[in-house]
Design an enzyme around this catalytic site. Structure first.
Site, PDB file in Angstrom:
ATOM      1  N   GLY A   1     -35.796 -35.557 -40.265  1.00 43.49           N
ATOM      2  CA  GLY A   1     -36.294 -35.192 -39.026  1.00 43.49           C
ATOM      3  C   GLY A   1     -35.997 -33.721 -38.603  1.00 43.49           C
ATOM      4  O   GLY A   1     -35.203 -33.147 -39.247  1.00 43.49           O
TER       5      GLY A   1
ATOM      6  N   ARG B   1     -36.517 -43.057 -43.385  1.00 41.08           N
ATOM      7  CA  ARG B   1     -37.629 -43.835 -44.261  1.00 41.08           C
ATOM      8  C   ARG B   1     -38.492 -43.067 -45.356  1.00 41.08           C
ATOM      9  O   ARG B   1     -39.128 -43.590 -46.144  1.00 41.08           O
ATOM     10  CB  ARG B   1     -38.516 -44.376 -43.120  1.00 41.08           C
ATOM     11  CG  ARG B   1     -37.898 -45.343 -42.332  1.00 41.08           C
ATOM     12  CD  ARG B   1     -38.906 -46.208 -41.264  1.00 41.08           C
ATOM     13  NE  ARG B   1     -39.156 -45.215 -40.222  1.00 41.08           N
ATOM     14  CZ  ARG B   1     -39.006 -45.376 -38.894  1.00 41.08           C
ATOM     15  NH1 ARG B   1     -38.245 -46.502 -38.717  1.00 41.08           N
ATOM     16  NH2 ARG B   1     -38.931 -44.687 -37.937  1.00 41.08           N
TER      17      ARG B   1
ATOM     18  N   HIS C   1     -24.072 -31.545 -26.803  1.00 42.38           N
ATOM     19  CA  HIS C   1     -23.754 -30.291 -27.533  1.00 42.38           C
ATOM     20  C   HIS C   1     -23.127 -29.199 -26.696  1.00 42.38           C
ATOM     21  O   HIS C   1     -22.471 -28.231 -27.116  1.00 42.38           O
ATOM     22  CB  HIS C   1     -24.899 -29.897 -28.300  1.00 42.38           C
ATOM     23  CG  HIS C   1     -25.968 -29.258 -27.760  1.00 42.38           C
ATOM     24  ND1 HIS C   1     -26.851 -30.120 -27.145  1.00 42.38           N
ATOM     25  CD2 HIS C   1     -26.252 -27.813 -27.462  1.00 42.38           C
ATOM     26  CE1 HIS C   1     -27.878 -29.132 -26.625  1.00 42.38           C
ATOM     27  NE2 HIS C   1     -27.473 -27.797 -26.929  1.00 42.38           N
ATOM     28  N   TYR C   2     -23.588 -29.531 -25.373  1.00 40.72           N
ATOM     29  CA  TYR C   2     -23.045 -28.399 -24.319  1.00 40.72           C
ATOM     30  C   TYR C   2     -21.528 -28.298 -24.272  1.00 40.72           C
ATOM     31  O   TYR C   2     -21.081 -27.043 -23.938  1.00 40.72           O
ATOM     32  CB  TYR C   2     -23.771 -28.544 -22.979  1.00 40.72           C
ATOM     33  CG  TYR C   2     -25.021 -27.614 -22.827  1.00 40.72           C
ATOM     34  CD1 TYR C   2     -25.988 -27.599 -23.480  1.00 40.72           C
ATOM     35  CD2 TYR C   2     -24.644 -26.588 -21.811  1.00 40.72           C
ATOM     36  CE1 TYR C   2     -27.003 -26.580 -23.458  1.00 40.72           C
ATOM     37  CE2 TYR C   2     -25.745 -25.721 -21.593  1.00 40.72           C
ATOM     38  CZ  TYR C   2     -26.919 -25.613 -22.175  1.00 40.72           C
ATOM     39  OH  TYR C   2     -27.756 -24.550 -21.926  1.00 40.72           O
TER      40      TYR C   2
ATOM     41  N   HIS D   1     -26.289 -32.376 -19.756  1.00 42.40           N
ATOM     42  CA  HIS D   1     -25.491 -30.934 -19.978  1.00 42.40           C
ATOM     43  C   HIS D   1     -25.226 -30.379 -18.771  1.00 42.40           C
ATOM     44  O   HIS D   1     -23.859 -29.807 -18.597  1.00 42.40           O
ATOM     45  CB  HIS D   1     -26.763 -29.938 -20.549  1.00 42.40           C
ATOM     46  CG  HIS D   1     -27.481 -30.156 -21.704  1.00 42.40           C
ATOM     47  ND1 HIS D   1     -26.809 -31.268 -22.714  1.00 42.40           N
ATOM     48  CD2 HIS D   1     -28.547 -30.152 -22.165  1.00 42.40           C
ATOM     49  CE1 HIS D   1     -27.390 -31.471 -23.684  1.00 42.40           C
ATOM     50  NE2 HIS D   1     -28.918 -30.676 -23.587  1.00 42.40           N
TER      51      HIS D   1
ATOM     52  N   LYS E   1     -18.401 -10.031  -9.695  1.00 36.14           N
ATOM     53  CA  LYS E   1     -19.044  -9.118  -9.091  1.00 36.14           C
ATOM     54  C   LYS E   1     -18.459  -8.646  -7.841  1.00 36.14           C
ATOM     55  O   LYS E   1     -17.855  -9.517  -6.895  1.00 36.14           O
ATOM     56  CB  LYS E   1     -20.424  -9.599  -8.679  1.00 36.14           C
ATOM     57  CG  LYS E   1     -21.452  -9.741  -9.807  1.00 36.14           C
ATOM     58  CD  LYS E   1     -22.497 -10.487  -9.563  1.00 36.14           C
ATOM     59  CE  LYS E   1     -23.317  -9.903  -8.453  1.00 36.14           C
ATOM     60  NZ  LYS E   1     -24.785 -10.687  -7.983  1.00 36.14           N
TER      61      LYS E   1
ATOM     62  N   LEU F   1     -16.117  -8.917 -18.957  1.00 37.61           N
ATOM     63  CA  LEU F   1     -15.493  -9.454 -20.120  1.00 37.61           C
ATOM     64  C   LEU F   1     -16.983  -9.958 -21.028  1.00 37.61           C
ATOM     65  O   LEU F   1     -17.177 -11.162 -20.860  1.00 37.61           O
ATOM     66  CB  LEU F   1     -14.660 -10.509 -20.154  1.00 37.61           C
ATOM     67  CG  LEU F   1     -14.281 -11.181 -21.378  1.00 37.61           C
ATOM     68  CD1 LEU F   1     -13.714 -10.165 -22.246  1.00 37.61           C
ATOM     69  CD2 LEU F   1     -13.225 -12.481 -21.141  1.00 37.61           C
ATOM     70  N   SER F   2     -17.541  -8.941 -21.844  1.00 34.85           N
ATOM     71  CA  SER F   2     -18.699  -9.382 -22.671  1.00 34.85           C
ATOM     72  C   SER F   2     -18.176  -9.787 -23.802  1.00 34.85           C
ATOM     73  O   SER F   2     -17.513  -8.675 -24.583  1.00 34.85           O
ATOM     74  CB  SER F   2     -19.716  -8.284 -22.589  1.00 34.85           C
ATOM     75  OG  SER F   2     -20.409  -8.331 -21.496  1.00 34.85           O
TER      76      SER F   2
END
Length: 486
Positions: free
Chosen positions: A15, A46, A175-176, A237, A375, A394-395
């Site tokens: 899948g 299958r 998964h988050y 999530h 900000k 902080l990127s």
């Protein structure tokens, strides 16, 4: 890592989920040298697929070094069989035993990843339990969402799986919880003295948790229509992120203590009201290039399934009482992003009331381009005293050299191999989340709520912005965060 060999069994290996998420994550762990030296990976489905064709199908979708992909491909095996026949699992187990017998280490651990539709969760779980459990090591089962459609179906699924497995051997994956910035939430909160004292109704005006996709259902309308955006994104999530943002400090960093605090928090969530809800459904784009939701072949033409939802939640505890948590998610919007936006109150005795001053905000960008920025207001350089909004930024792409963030699925599969439940959903946590959302979903269906139309590529229903304003969120005008290049 783990004592013994490792056999990973991907059920539903033919899948899309397995091809796009599961196998690339396992390959990522292989490239990072995080799998045991004696590892084999079996696919089960299958469909009848020759081994060479299967290996080509999987490796062609992987990104990375060609030599590594070739080596990884040799670890892949495939077996076709029914999901509902005991003899099929018995036959498959003979193959697993023969493969494991070639290993030098005789402690054989097995990890089962159920990348299959929820309608066959239970029968596959029974097949694993009856025939495929390791006789000389641990056996663990990863279950993909959705974990039911409502409280009743969720409890049925939990009860059926409990008859087969102990909670320690079940890993319900969201998964988050494996995303880098979600991982960072507790560190930011509890390891920085500057934040935790401000983390309450005394200083915070509102908290927004937003999930936006710039694509529609992309031919998945038939599947999506049976669930809708609330079940697909908000109930799982966004509520996981919400729990980490709002919970009390845990006693320790163990999975049990963290989940205990998340459950306590969710039990304090007041029943959401329809008056604090906006539903939307996208139509074709203004230029006509992108079709609307009802144009999807799998979607009934009279469908009321929402592709957008904004709901305001309130938490009835001393820290948060009266503070709005605005959870917003939608498809076919103006951009792709997931973020947490904490908007602070204005200071008392504000000295600059004659100027148009925006509120301080702490923004945690979960995806894309992981970042944390604050900000704040500062004096615009020059001879006047004009106030300007700027940010402490902080990127990740700028701060960290040679940034190579693992995929969320990589982290979660690795934790399962380690036996670490920290980032997985416990049964009582799942139950209390459905207690919050089931009455809301029932009310939506009973009232036959008609979602507000919004154009593909827009910000979503205009009523959603009005709802946010109504509960106290103040949107900045004229300010744009200049996201670092990634």
């Amino acid at each position: 890592m783990t004592h013994g060999t490792l056999t990973i069994v991907v059920l539903g290996a033919s899948g899309d989920l397995a091809k796009k998420k599961t196998y690339p994550a396992i390959f990522g762990l292989y490239c990072r040298n995080l799998l045991p030296k004696e590892t084999i990976i079996y696919g089960y489905a299958r469909s009848h697929i020759p081994l060479d064709e299967f290996r080509k199908k999987i490796t062609s979708n992987l990104k990375g070094d060609a030599k590594m992909k070739e080596e990884f491909g040799l670890l892949l095996y495939y077996h076709s069989g029914a999901y509902d026949q005991q003899e099929a699992y018995d036959k498959f187990n003979v193959m697993l035993d023969e493969s494991e017998a070639k290993f030098t280490n005789k402690n054989h651990n097995r990890l089962f990843y159920m990348a299959i539709p929820p309608s066959i969760f239970v029968e596959v779980a029974k097949g694993i339990k009856s025939s495929l459990i390791s006789k000389s090591g641990w056996s663990r089962v990863i279950v993909e969402k959705p974990f039911g459609r409502d409280l009743t179906t969720s409890r049925h699924l939990i009860a059926e799986l409990k008859l087969l497995y102990q909670e320690k051997d079940l890993y319900r994956i969201d998964h988050y919880l494996g995303k880098e910035m979600v991982q960072n939430l507790m560190i930011l909160r509890f390891a920085n003295a500057v934040f935790e004292p401000l983390w309450s109704k005394s200083h915070i005006q509102s908290i927004s948790i937003t999930f936006k996709e710039d694509i529609g259902t992309e031919g998945r309308g038939g599947y999506f229509d049976s669930f809708g955006i609330i079940r697909d994104v908000m109930q799982n999530h966004l509520m996981q992120v919400f729990s980490l943002v709002a919970m009390e400090p845990p006693v320790s960093l163990t999975a049990e203590d963290i989940t205990n605090e998340k459950v306590k928090l969710l039990r304090c969530v007041q029943r959401p009201l329809l008056e604090n809800l906006v539903l939307g459904q996208f139509t074709k784009s203004a230029d006509g290039k992108h079709p609307g939701y009802l144009d999807d072949e799998g979607v009934p033409k009279d469908s009321l399934t929402p592709t957008f939802a904004s709901q305001v939640f309130y938490v009835n505890n001393p820290r948060w009482r009266g503070i709005p948590f605005i959870l917003k998610c939608g498809k076919a919007l103006d951009q792709r992003k997931t973020e947490v936006r904490i908007q602070f109150k204005r200071p008392d005795n504000f000295l600059f009331s004659d100027q148009d001053c925006s509120r301080n905000e702490l923004v945690m960008r979960i995806q894309p381009g992981e970042a944390v920025y604050l900000k704040l207001l500062t004096k615009k350089p020059g001879l006047n005293n004009e106030i300007q909004q700027a940010e402490l930024d902080l990127s990740y792409s700028q701060r960290y050299e040679d940034l190579d963030l693992p995929d969320a699925y990589e982290r979660l599969i690795l934790d399962c191999i380690k036996g670490d439940h920290n980032l997985f959903v416990r049964d009582d946590e799942l139950d209390v989340a459905w207690q919050i959302f089931t009455p809301l979903l029932e009310a939506i269906e009973q009232n036959k709520m008609v979602p507000e139309k919004y154009a593909f590529g827009s910000r979503g229903p205009t009523s959603a912005d009005e709802l946010s304003r109504k509960v106290g969120y103040s949107r900045s005008s004229g300010y744009v965060w200049r996201q670092s290049k990634i």
